[in-house]
Enzyme design. Sequence first.
Site, PDB file in Angstrom:
ATOM      1  CE  LYS A  35      -0.602   0.101   5.008  1.00  0.00           C
ATOM      2  NZ  LYS A  35      -1.123  -0.733   6.083  1.00  0.00           N
ATOM      3  NE  ARG A 128      -4.944  -0.344  12.123  1.00  0.00           N
ATOM      4  CZ  ARG A 128      -4.121  -0.394  11.074  1.00  0.00           C
ATOM      5  NH1 ARG A 128      -3.511   0.705  10.654  1.00  0.00           N
ATOM      6  NH2 ARG A 128      -3.891  -1.529  10.449  1.00  0.00           N
TER       7      ARG A 128
END
Length: 357
Positions: A35, A128
């Site tokens: 990414k 997260r």
Amino acid sequence: MYPRLVIDLKKVKNNLDKTIKMVKGSGCSLMIVTKGCCADMEVYKLLEESDIDYLADSRIQNLKKYEGTKKGRVLLRLPMMSEADEVVRYADISLNSEIETIKRLNEAAAKQDKKHKILLMIDLGDLREGIFFKDEDEIYHAVEDILELSNIELYGLGVNLTCYGAVIPKKENLSVLVETAAKIEKKFNIKLQMISGGNSSSVYLIGRNELPEGINNLRVGEAFLLGDETAYSQMLEGFCDDAFTLEAEIIELKKKQSIPVGETGVDAFGNKPVYEDLGIIKRAIIAVGRQDVDPENLHPIDSEISVLGASSDHLILNVDNSRIDYKVGDIVKLKLSYSSLLRATTSSSYVERVYVN
Ligand SMILES: *Cc1c(COP(=O)(O)O)cnc(C)c1O
């Protein structure tokens, strides 16, 4: 065309070979995370020819670009319910923490006559994604539900650290993941194939021989792209930090005072900047901006240049101390940290890419 991102494929290959040696040498399988370079297709070609095990990305669009790959494809960001069909189609494994979403994946997999693998994410405190490690009942309930789904395979567990909470992976916290896996295996009489122990912040543990036994996979983006481990921000030995460099052109070069004139409010991005009085200085504006880079994470290769600030399309440099006599039209070269590399590759309509071998 400028600005342009220069990608040195020899250096990318160097980092790739070193990452493979380090991670696979430790006994882990390796997911290379793409990414950070928006699934650049030249980088992909190197990956496809290498000994990595998986191509991993957080965006399904990027995984889609890898159609026909011989590697496994992994979706890193928790799937959106609305993309369940695409996830099953373009990813072999996805990372999950929500049973409702996993049920959707099961339906999509049934329709496509597939078995989709998942890693159940456990949150070891970074806050997260994942089921919080202390909520053992929730973990067991999730496992129980997953095991009832005929088109889902619970392939293992995963953890992500150092992303939101900036929590550093240690032998202690990663051992909790290994213990959780062992408890699940015992309770449900199953074997979990993969225990994925984190990202580029976990690789430093390999060098110290502190990666707990039982962790058998790592997901590595930044260390491969930029050569640094991200727990303590140290360069890894033999890696390159300049496989990706940015070149931008000077469009204005003038001596000006360093403090703005008049009452100051907020800048173009709503921040109230602080200006240091450096007197009259020579400043260069280069044609690149916050749309393409993160000015706080850019490093001019001429170390006597500093970044003063930026707006969407203009980056202002202090070139007063440089020994180079810059002219309008000259090209300034900069190294990029992660956030700048991410933006520069995302801004592909404006930032050309050139490849050198
Ligand atoms: C981005 C990401 C990674 C890769 O992180 P790096 O720090 O670039 O190595 C790994 N796992 C997950 C879940 C991610 O979102």
